[in-house]
Design an enzyme around this catalytic site. Structure first.
Site, PDB file in Angstrom:
ATOM      1  N   HIS A   1      -0.640   0.445   9.397  1.00  0.00           N
ATOM      2  CA  HIS A   1       0.676   0.924   8.953  1.00  0.00           C
ATOM      3  C   HIS A   1       0.554   2.194   8.119  1.00  0.00           C
ATOM      4  CE1 HIS A   1       4.939   0.236   7.692  1.00  0.00           C
ATOM      5  NE2 HIS A   1       4.525   0.920   6.641  1.00  0.00           N
ATOM      6  N   GLU A   2      -0.308   2.151   7.114  1.00  0.00           N
ATOM      7  CA  GLU A   2      -0.423   3.316   6.226  1.00  0.00           C
ATOM      8  C   GLU A   2      -1.025   4.515   6.948  1.00  0.00           C
ATOM      9  OE1 GLU A   2       1.237   3.019   3.592  1.00  0.00           O
ATOM     10  OE2 GLU A   2       1.445   0.859   3.833  1.00  0.00           O
TER      11      GLU A   2
ATOM     12  N   GLU B   1       9.939   4.069   7.657  1.00  0.00           N
ATOM     13  CA  GLU B   1       9.449   2.696   7.547  1.00  0.00           C
ATOM     14  C   GLU B   1       9.723   1.863   8.798  1.00  0.00           C
ATOM     15  OE1 GLU B   1       7.350   1.905   5.547  1.00  0.00           O
ATOM     16  OE2 GLU B   1       7.559   3.321   3.900  1.00  0.00           O
TER      17      GLU B   1
ATOM     18  N   ASN C   1       0.063   7.899   0.534  1.00  0.00           N
ATOM     19  CA  ASN C   1      -0.143   9.233  -0.034  1.00  0.00           C
ATOM     20  C   ASN C   1      -1.065  10.065   0.857  1.00  0.00           C
ATOM     21  OD1 ASN C   1       1.016   8.131  -2.598  1.00  0.00           O
ATOM     22  ND2 ASN C   1      -0.917   7.030  -2.603  1.00  0.00           N
TER      23      ASN C   1
ATOM     24  N   ALA D   1       0.866  -1.181   0.000  1.00  0.00           N
ATOM     25  CA  ALA D   1       0.000   0.000   0.000  1.00  0.00           C
ATOM     26  C   ALA D   1       0.895   1.220   0.000  1.00  0.00           C
ATOM     27  CB  ALA D   1      -0.925  -0.011   1.222  1.00  0.00           C
TER      28      ALA D   1
END
Length: 882
Positions: free
Chosen positions: A304-305, A327, A272, A269
């Site tokens: 996570h995103e 990350e 953005n 993923a």
């Protein structure tokens, strides 16, 4: 950093320079078409006052058809700029100027899935790391941040949904059935966070009320047939938002948060800003088409995103060498979040297994690099387990050393200092250091040194003084950079047990770092002695509890001691670790017998230890499923100086077969209890029972063919995909007629469900059958397979190479040649995916002579190919030159 037009150019961290220019504002106008797309970009650019250097403006660009350039409203003739394969150079610019660039691009032909491309009938983007330069000429580097305004124009019938970052500020109808939407992102961002989506999508809406009382619109966009598979993802998003507020005080900042599921995506993923684009498999789940693991992955990746909004978006990387800053930190936050939802122990086991297999392998390979690399040819090759998973372990060690409260203080200071900035790992560690008044200079070596530290532990006990002494020595294997390593700071969680398995309480003393998370030895020197006073008898140490550091630890445990820890250790992770050590030791012993042409027989003591495990009351089924699972080929390979392929395969098969045959009665009993206890819910306990049941089923079918009827019964009566896949998985390595029948039935039932078909492809890829390579080759032309779809490539080709060691590492090298051919086929089509497939070959020097030669031949076949992409070139040449 000036990007020269030189093939296979190496970029170095030491050469970093601040950008000569900054972008004050970015406006983009897209005219989406069926054959081409016109991008009209407008920028206001200034000389960077921090540099104040008058230099040519050098913009990045790849595969662009330049149609026009205007500087301050004046059309530039081609004599006033220079265009190369990957740059646009404009001389004689003022201190501040407006620049307009019109480019023509062809998303329909873009098979790299980087930049703007087509996924089925929709347009979408992937700009990290350097995809934006395939859309327009730009200062495509993470330390150049600007607010973006984006207008999208497209055919209204084909693309009724037009999305980009930020908040929608305008929309309207146009001639010829076209329409437009304008989006404005008020927060400065680097170009890699730009996103665009256009398609015929349905929208699922919800809202979230933040801790300050703001209402945020939540929207998930999918293809119409997938609408009912989004509810779990929406709930996972709301859980993540609430958790981040509670755990880190981080509240979402825009009025809308959007997620789009796409079928063709190179990664999991992309975070953005305000418009996350997801690989569909991490959004679309229901119990008919998704396994328990799929549901868990949705929660993890959604989290996570979302967490990237603060650790990645609001604060981003100065350059790509700092990738682990966003990350590694975000993986750690994701792990914390996921542990709060289910079994913390099983999650920790899963994370440690990834490090011990993939990351330790990476450290032992020609591609070994520090958590912060110091050079690269292609940055896409450094989205690695070292950067992500080892990076997360480094953050975890900081959390241990500072304690949870101190870590939170450091995070708060980091957010306060650097919100809206592009920063370095030094900036992050300095915030933690300053908030806690703690010197972390030596600890920083974890970011700069490659390789897996090894810790050897020796002990002694003095009956008279009642002193127990532990001597810990750290050593550093050689890595390709030939760097001389300095001692790390290594936190090692410790507990002591008596010979009955009773925990010995450790009194506060200088030797211990005692925090809420437990008692730790902090190893700082190359060799260090720790003394424990008032110990009545020689204790049994439990070391590296919870996998407290990403190291290889050696202690001379006896089998009896490991069996005691496997049953009594209060650190549940170390119970599992003891089970893995027992199994690994047994497999090593069997390997030795195989190499000496002796009969392979599993020790009775091991069989009895596992029998006791199965006879215990099932308190945590998911943990028991892990305890009775034998380490994988890759897991054990990391513990061997040379991988004797045939010996390892034979030893593992013998151990699994002996466990199946000798423990058949106990396995059947646990299967029955697990089946009866599973209430079918999507909670951690029920998932644990299903996991345990299906592990038992894998063993039972190896014990006797009489269990084939149980497999058919489970498959036919299954109310969820987990049990269907469990049945097919247990059946997968047999030649029974029922295998072909159920596999065909499964395909016909789900052939219109792409994500389920990928599971079917993976089953074929992992089958331990002589015909597997022939079967996989035939599937390459099957209607279910598409070489342009990364999920399908990973499901069939990647799974074969990484999860079917028996057939991939065959004695004639046909598995290696098959993989080399697929890498060559994908080299120009999708370089990122081609390069990732090579992971299965890069450790060729660590294999026995026969297989090493065959693996090298496959790599040389790839190297001999003309026009190798940067991605493939870097990996294959480093592998062969090591």
């Amino acid at each position: 950093m000036k990007m020269e037009n030189v093939k296979h150019r190496t970029t170095y961290l030491k050469d970093y320079q601040r950008p000569d220019f900054i972008v004050n504002k970015t406006s983009l106008h897209f005219e989406l078409g069926e054959e081409k797309t016109i991008v009209h970009a407008q920028f206001n650019i200034s000389i960077n006052p921090a540099v104040n250097r008058h230099a040519p403006l050098i913009l990045h660009g790849e595969d662009l058809n330049l149609r026009a350039i205007q500087l301050d409203g004046v059309l530039l003739p081609n004599t006033q700029y220079k265009q190369t394969a990957n740059e646009l150079i404009i001389n004689d610019v003022k201190n501040n100027f407006d620049l307009e660039i019109i480019t023509e691009i062809y998303p329909q032909k873009n098979t790299t899935l980087s930049g703007l491309y087509r996924s089925g009938s929709m347009f979408c983007t992937q700009c990290e790391a350097e995809g934006f330069r395939k859309i327009t000429y730009y200062l495509d580097r993470p330390d150049v941040m600007a607010p973006f305004t984006t207008t999208i124009v497209a055919d209204k019938s084909r693309y009724p949904i037009l999305l980009s970052n930020g908040n929608k500020i305008a929309s309207g109808e146009m001639k010829e059935n076209r329409h437009f939407v304008t989006w404005e992102d008020p927060f400065k961002k680097p170009s890699y966070l730009f996103a665009l989506v256009a398609g015929d999508l349905v929208q699922i809406k919800d809202t979230y009320i933040t801790q300050s009382g703001r209402e945020v619109a939540l929207e998930i966009f999918v293809e119409p047939q997938n609408k009912e598979k989004t509810h779990y993802a929406m709930q996972a998003l709301k859980k993540a938002m609430q958790w981040d507020e509670k755990a880190y005080g981080r509240e979402y900042d825009l009025d809308i948060y959007m997620i789009v599921a796409v079928n063709d995506f190179n990664m999991g993923a992309m975070e953005n800003k305000g418009l996350n684009i997801f690989n569909a498999k991490y959004v679309l789940v229901d119990e008919n088409t998704a396994t328990d693991v799929d549901f868990q992955n949705v929660e993890a990746v959604i989290g996570h995103e979302y967490f990237h909004n603060w650790t990645g978006n609001r604060i981003t990387c100065r350059d790509w060498f700092q990738l682990s800053l966003k990350e590694g930190l975000t993986v750690f936050r994701e792990q914390q979040f996921f542990q709060s939802l289910g079994s913390p122990t099983v999650k920790r086991i899963t994370d440690a297994r990834i490090v011990r297999t993939r990351q330790f392998a990476e450290d032992a390979s020609p591609m070994a690099h520090p958590v912060r690399p110091d050079s690269y040819i292609e940055i896409n090759n450094f989205y690695t387990s070292t950067v992500y998973n080892k990076g997360a372990e480094v953050i975890r060690m900081l959390w241990i050393l500072l304690g949870s409260e101190g870590f939170r203080k450091g995070m708060d200071l980091y957010f306060e200092r650097h919100d809206g900035q592009a920063v370095t790992i030094e900036d992050y560690v300095a915030a933690l250091s300053d908030a806690n008044n703690k010197d972390l200079t030596q600890f920083f070596r974890w970011y700069n040194q490659a390789g897996t530290p090894e810790v050897m532990v020796k002990d002694s006990f003095d009956v008279k003084s009642k002193q127990f002494r532990l001597t810990l020595t750290q050593s550093f294997p050689k890595t390709p950079d030939e760097q001389i390593k300095q001692p790390y700071v290594i936190p090692i969680k410790i507990a002591l047990y008596d010979d009955k398995g009773n925990n010995i309480k450790l009194m506060p003393q200088k030797a211990l770092h005692q925090v809420e998370e437990g008692d730790f030895l902090i190893l700082k020197e190359e060799s260090q002695e720790f003394i424990f006073d008032e110990v009545q008898a020689k204790p049994l140490p439990s070391l590296l509890g919870g996998f407290s550091a990403p190291v290889k630890l050696t202690y001379p445990y006896t089998e009896a001691e490991l069996e005691l820890l496997m049953v009594c250790d209060k650190d549940l992770f170390n119970r599992w670790d003891a089970s893995q050590r027992i199994s690994t030791n047994a497999i090593k012993s069997l390997m030795k017998d195989h190499l000496q042409n002796k009969p392979l027989v599993t020790a009775k003591t091991l069989l009895e230890a596992y029998r006791k495990l199965l006879q215990q009351k099932i308190e945590e089924p998911a943990l028991l499923a892990q305890l009775i699972s034998i380490p994988s080929f890759s897991y054990i390979a990391q513990d061997l100086p040379i991988v004797e392929v045939n010996a390892l395969i034979a030893a593992r098969k013998t151990l699994i077969q002996d466990l199946s045959t000798n423990l058949e009665e106990e396995l059947a009993e646990v299967y029955s209890k697990s089946h009866d206890s599973d209430d079918g819910q999507l909670n951690s306990t029920s998932m644990g029972y299903r996991a345990l049941k299906n592990v038992c089923l894998q063993y039972l079918v190896k014990a006797s063919s009489k269990w084939l009827s149980l497999i058919q019964k489970q498959y036919s009566s299954a109310l969820n995909m987990t049990d269907r896949m469990g049945a097919l998985g247990a059946l997968n390595h047999t030649n029974a007629d029922i295998r072909q029948t159920l596999f065909e039935e499964f395909y016909q039932t789900y052939k219109h469900e792409a994500l389920v078909v990928n599971k079917w492809l993976s089953l074929h890829a992992t089958a331990d059958l002589p015909s597997v390579i022939k079967n996989i080759e035939s599937l390459l032309s099957h209607e279910s397979f598409d070489i342009n779809n990364p999920n399908k490539v990973y499901a069939l080709i990647g799974t074969f190479a990484m999860a079917n060691p028996e057939r991939f590492h065959n004695d004639v090298g046909s598995g290696y040649q098959f993989l080399a051919d697929r890498v060559i086929e994908l080299n120009q089509r999708n370089p990122q995916i081609a390069a990732r497939l090579l992971e299965a070959l890069i450790l060729w020097k660590r294999f026995d002579d026969k297989h090493s030669v065959l693996m090298k031949e496959a790599l040389m076949k790839v190297e001999a190919c003309k026009n190798l992409s940067e991605d493939v070139y870097e990996i294959v040449t480093k592998s062969l030159k090591s």
